[in-house]
Design a protein around this motif. Structure first.
Motif, PDB file in Angstrom:
ATOM      1  N   ARG A  11      -0.704  -2.713  -1.108  1.00  0.00           N
ATOM      2  CA  ARG A  11      -1.785  -1.863  -0.614  1.00  0.00           C
ATOM      3  C   ARG A  11      -1.302  -0.862   0.432  1.00  0.00           C
ATOM      4  O   ARG A  11      -1.714   0.290   0.437  1.00  0.00           O
ATOM      5  CB  ARG A  11      -2.888  -2.761  -0.027  1.00  0.00           C
ATOM      6  CG  ARG A  11      -4.190  -2.093   0.226  1.00  0.00           C
ATOM      7  CD  ARG A  11      -5.318  -3.072   0.556  1.00  0.00           C
ATOM      8  NE  ARG A  11      -4.951  -4.221   1.369  1.00  0.00           N
ATOM      9  CZ  ARG A  11      -4.824  -5.471   0.896  1.00  0.00           C
ATOM     10  NH1 ARG A  11      -5.015  -5.727  -0.378  1.00  0.00           N
ATOM     11  NH2 ARG A  11      -4.503  -6.447   1.707  1.00  0.00           N
ATOM     12  N   HIS A  12      -0.410  -1.279   1.325  1.00  0.00           N
ATOM     13  CA  HIS A  12      -0.026  -0.434   2.459  1.00  0.00           C
ATOM     14  C   HIS A  12       1.315   0.281   2.301  1.00  0.00           C
ATOM     15  O   HIS A  12       1.594   1.206   3.065  1.00  0.00           O
ATOM     16  CB  HIS A  12      -0.006  -1.269   3.739  1.00  0.00           C
ATOM     17  CG  HIS A  12      -1.351  -1.820   4.089  1.00  0.00           C
ATOM     18  ND1 HIS A  12      -2.370  -1.033   4.547  1.00  0.00           N
ATOM     19  CD2 HIS A  12      -1.845  -3.073   3.996  1.00  0.00           C
ATOM     20  CE1 HIS A  12      -3.440  -1.776   4.759  1.00  0.00           C
ATOM     21  NE2 HIS A  12      -3.146  -3.032   4.424  1.00  0.00           N
ATOM     22  N   VAL A  13       2.154  -0.137   1.348  1.00  0.00           N
ATOM     23  CA  VAL A  13       3.483   0.468   1.214  1.00  0.00           C
ATOM     24  C   VAL A  13       3.747   0.931  -0.214  1.00  0.00           C
ATOM     25  O   VAL A  13       3.991   2.098  -0.470  1.00  0.00           O
ATOM     26  CB  VAL A  13       4.589  -0.532   1.649  1.00  0.00           C
ATOM     27  CG1 VAL A  13       5.959   0.074   1.472  1.00  0.00           C
ATOM     28  CG2 VAL A  13       4.379  -0.984   3.084  1.00  0.00           C
ATOM     29  N   HIS A  14       3.672   0.020  -1.156  1.00  0.00           N
ATOM     30  CA  HIS A  14       4.166   0.262  -2.505  1.00  0.00           C
ATOM     31  C   HIS A  14       3.207   1.053  -3.390  1.00  0.00           C
ATOM     32  O   HIS A  14       3.613   1.619  -4.399  1.00  0.00           O
ATOM     33  CB  HIS A  14       4.500  -1.076  -3.159  1.00  0.00           C
ATOM     34  CG  HIS A  14       5.203  -0.963  -4.470  1.00  0.00           C
ATOM     35  ND1 HIS A  14       6.437  -0.371  -4.602  1.00  0.00           N
ATOM     36  CD2 HIS A  14       4.841  -1.363  -5.709  1.00  0.00           C
ATOM     37  CE1 HIS A  14       6.808  -0.417  -5.866  1.00  0.00           C
ATOM     38  NE2 HIS A  14       5.864  -1.014  -6.557  1.00  0.00           N
ATOM     39  N   SER A  15       1.952   1.127  -3.032  1.00  0.00           N
ATOM     40  CA  SER A  15       0.987   1.835  -3.875  1.00  0.00           C
ATOM     41  C   SER A  15       1.324   3.316  -4.013  1.00  0.00           C
ATOM     42  O   SER A  15       0.956   3.952  -4.998  1.00  0.00           O
ATOM     43  CB  SER A  15      -0.429   1.661  -3.324  1.00  0.00           C
ATOM     44  OG  SER A  15      -0.522   2.245  -2.037  1.00  0.00           O
ATOM     45  N   VAL A  16       2.064   3.869  -3.052  1.00  0.00           N
ATOM     46  CA  VAL A  16       2.492   5.271  -3.142  1.00  0.00           C
ATOM     47  C   VAL A  16       3.335   5.478  -4.392  1.00  0.00           C
ATOM     48  O   VAL A  16       3.213   6.484  -5.083  1.00  0.00           O
ATOM     49  CB  VAL A  16       3.283   5.661  -1.868  1.00  0.00           C
ATOM     50  CG1 VAL A  16       3.895   7.035  -2.004  1.00  0.00           C
ATOM     51  CG2 VAL A  16       2.388   5.581  -0.655  1.00  0.00           C
TER      52      VAL A  16
ATOM     53  N   PRO B 140      -6.800 -13.642   1.048  1.00  0.00           N
ATOM     54  CA  PRO B 140      -6.536 -12.594   2.048  1.00  0.00           C
ATOM     55  C   PRO B 140      -5.126 -12.642   2.623  1.00  0.00           C
ATOM     56  O   PRO B 140      -4.691 -11.695   3.244  1.00  0.00           O
ATOM     57  CB  PRO B 140      -7.575 -12.870   3.131  1.00  0.00           C
ATOM     58  CG  PRO B 140      -7.873 -14.325   3.006  1.00  0.00           C
ATOM     59  CD  PRO B 140      -7.706 -14.666   1.547  1.00  0.00           C
ATOM     60  N   TRP B 141      -4.377 -13.728   2.433  1.00  0.00           N
ATOM     61  CA  TRP B 141      -3.052 -13.857   3.042  1.00  0.00           C
ATOM     62  C   TRP B 141      -1.910 -13.620   2.036  1.00  0.00           C
ATOM     63  O   TRP B 141      -0.783 -14.045   2.264  1.00  0.00           O
ATOM     64  CB  TRP B 141      -2.887 -15.221   3.697  1.00  0.00           C
ATOM     65  CG  TRP B 141      -3.134 -16.361   2.756  1.00  0.00           C
ATOM     66  CD1 TRP B 141      -2.253 -16.880   1.866  1.00  0.00           C
ATOM     67  CD2 TRP B 141      -4.326 -17.080   2.589  1.00  0.00           C
ATOM     68  NE1 TRP B 141      -2.827 -17.886   1.143  1.00  0.00           N
ATOM     69  CE2 TRP B 141      -4.109 -18.038   1.577  1.00  0.00           C
ATOM     70  CE3 TRP B 141      -5.576 -17.038   3.183  1.00  0.00           C
ATOM     71  CZ2 TRP B 141      -5.093 -18.920   1.157  1.00  0.00           C
ATOM     72  CZ3 TRP B 141      -6.547 -17.922   2.748  1.00  0.00           C
ATOM     73  CH2 TRP B 141      -6.300 -18.840   1.767  1.00  0.00           C
ATOM     74  N   ASP B 142      -2.200 -12.950   0.960  1.00  0.00           N
ATOM     75  CA  ASP B 142      -1.170 -12.648  -0.042  1.00  0.00           C
ATOM     76  C   ASP B 142      -0.288 -11.506   0.469  1.00  0.00           C
ATOM     77  O   ASP B 142      -0.719 -10.359   0.559  1.00  0.00           O
ATOM     78  CB  ASP B 142      -1.850 -12.258  -1.358  1.00  0.00           C
ATOM     79  CG  ASP B 142      -0.868 -12.083  -2.495  1.00  0.00           C
ATOM     80  OD1 ASP B 142       0.341 -12.209  -2.260  1.00  0.00           O
ATOM     81  OD2 ASP B 142      -1.324 -11.831  -3.620  1.00  0.00           O
ATOM     82  N   LEU B 143       0.969 -11.821   0.819  1.00  0.00           N
ATOM     83  CA  LEU B 143       1.890 -10.825   1.360  1.00  0.00           C
ATOM     84  C   LEU B 143       2.169  -9.720   0.350  1.00  0.00           C
ATOM     85  O   LEU B 143       2.249  -8.545   0.700  1.00  0.00           O
ATOM     86  CB  LEU B 143       3.198 -11.478   1.800  1.00  0.00           C
ATOM     87  CG  LEU B 143       4.272 -10.545   2.334  1.00  0.00           C
ATOM     88  CD1 LEU B 143       3.788  -9.848   3.600  1.00  0.00           C
ATOM     89  CD2 LEU B 143       5.558 -11.285   2.578  1.00  0.00           C
ATOM     90  N   GLY B 144       2.308 -10.077  -0.926  1.00  0.00           N
ATOM     91  CA  GLY B 144       2.547  -9.077  -1.960  1.00  0.00           C
ATOM     92  C   GLY B 144       1.405  -8.082  -2.064  1.00  0.00           C
ATOM     93  O   GLY B 144       1.626  -6.878  -2.208  1.00  0.00           O
ATOM     94  N   ALA B 145       0.174  -8.572  -1.986  1.00  0.00           N
ATOM     95  CA  ALA B 145      -0.990  -7.676  -2.041  1.00  0.00           C
ATOM     96  C   ALA B 145      -1.029  -6.762  -0.821  1.00  0.00           C
ATOM     97  O   ALA B 145      -1.348  -5.577  -0.940  1.00  0.00           O
ATOM     98  CB  ALA B 145      -2.280  -8.490  -2.132  1.00  0.00           C
ATOM     99  N   PHE B 146      -0.680  -7.290   0.356  1.00  0.00           N
ATOM    100  CA  PHE B 146      -0.648  -6.470   1.568  1.00  0.00           C
ATOM    101  C   PHE B 146       0.414  -5.375   1.451  1.00  0.00           C
ATOM    102  O   PHE B 146       0.150  -4.206   1.742  1.00  0.00           O
ATOM    103  CB  PHE B 146      -0.366  -7.352   2.792  1.00  0.00           C
ATOM    104  CG  PHE B 146      -0.229  -6.578   4.058  1.00  0.00           C
ATOM    105  CD1 PHE B 146      -1.351  -6.173   4.763  1.00  0.00           C
ATOM    106  CD2 PHE B 146       1.021  -6.238   4.552  1.00  0.00           C
ATOM    107  CE1 PHE B 146      -1.229  -5.442   5.933  1.00  0.00           C
ATOM    108  CE2 PHE B 146       1.158  -5.507   5.719  1.00  0.00           C
ATOM    109  CZ  PHE B 146       0.025  -5.118   6.406  1.00  0.00           C
ATOM    110  N   LEU B 147       1.625  -5.744   1.007  1.00  0.00           N
ATOM    111  CA  LEU B 147       2.690  -4.758   0.859  1.00  0.00           C
ATOM    112  C   LEU B 147       2.345  -3.718  -0.205  1.00  0.00           C
ATOM    113  O   LEU B 147       2.638  -2.532  -0.037  1.00  0.00           O
ATOM    114  CB  LEU B 147       4.009  -5.450   0.493  1.00  0.00           C
ATOM    115  CG  LEU B 147       4.660  -6.271   1.597  1.00  0.00           C
ATOM    116  CD1 LEU B 147       5.841  -7.044   1.046  1.00  0.00           C
ATOM    117  CD2 LEU B 147       5.082  -5.376   2.743  1.00  0.00           C
TER     118      LEU B 147
END
Length: 122
Positions: A110-115, A101-108
């Motif tokens: 999901r919330h920024v780069h997926s666009v 759950p603390w993977d910064l790349g996965a967070f970025l």
């Protein structure tokens, strides 16, 4: 003699999709491009306001005192932009997989780069 054999790879399933909704994608991409331009313009306005108020120094004489040094940095900027783009792009993809759950790349991603990955070529 050296012989290189290239294997032909079929294009992605959505690459030439006849049912591709061009109107939706065009409108979405137009909205994203305009919003990005507005955000970049706001950064520029803030920078100009900081220069004009004297909060941030703007030294034109410093640019003219060392022309060779400034030309070096201008030329280096072309190479740096490619290196920087690759590392930042890689940063916005999952690092450790989806199990932590603390993977910064996965967070970025999901919330920024997926666009970026939602844009499909026709």
């Amino acid at each position: 003699a050296l012989c290189v054999v290239r294997r032909r790879v079929a294009p992605h399933a959505n690459k030439f999709n006849p049912e591709w909704n061009a109107g939706y994608m065009l409108g979405r991409d137009r909205a994203l491009a305009i919003s990005g331009s507005v955000i970049n313009s706001l950064f520029e306005v803030v920078q100009i306001l900081l220069w004009s108020s004297g909060s941030v120094a703007y030294d034109i004489a410093g640019l003219l005192d060392f022309p060779a040094w400034n030309l070096f940095w201008a030329a280096f900027a072309f190479y740096w932009s490619d290196i920087h783009f690759w590392f930042v792009h890689r940063l916005m993809h999952p690092w450790l997989g989806s199990k932590t759950p603390w993977d910064l790349g996965a967070f970025l991603y999901r919330h920024v780069h997926s666009v970026h990955h939602k844009c499909y070529n026709p």
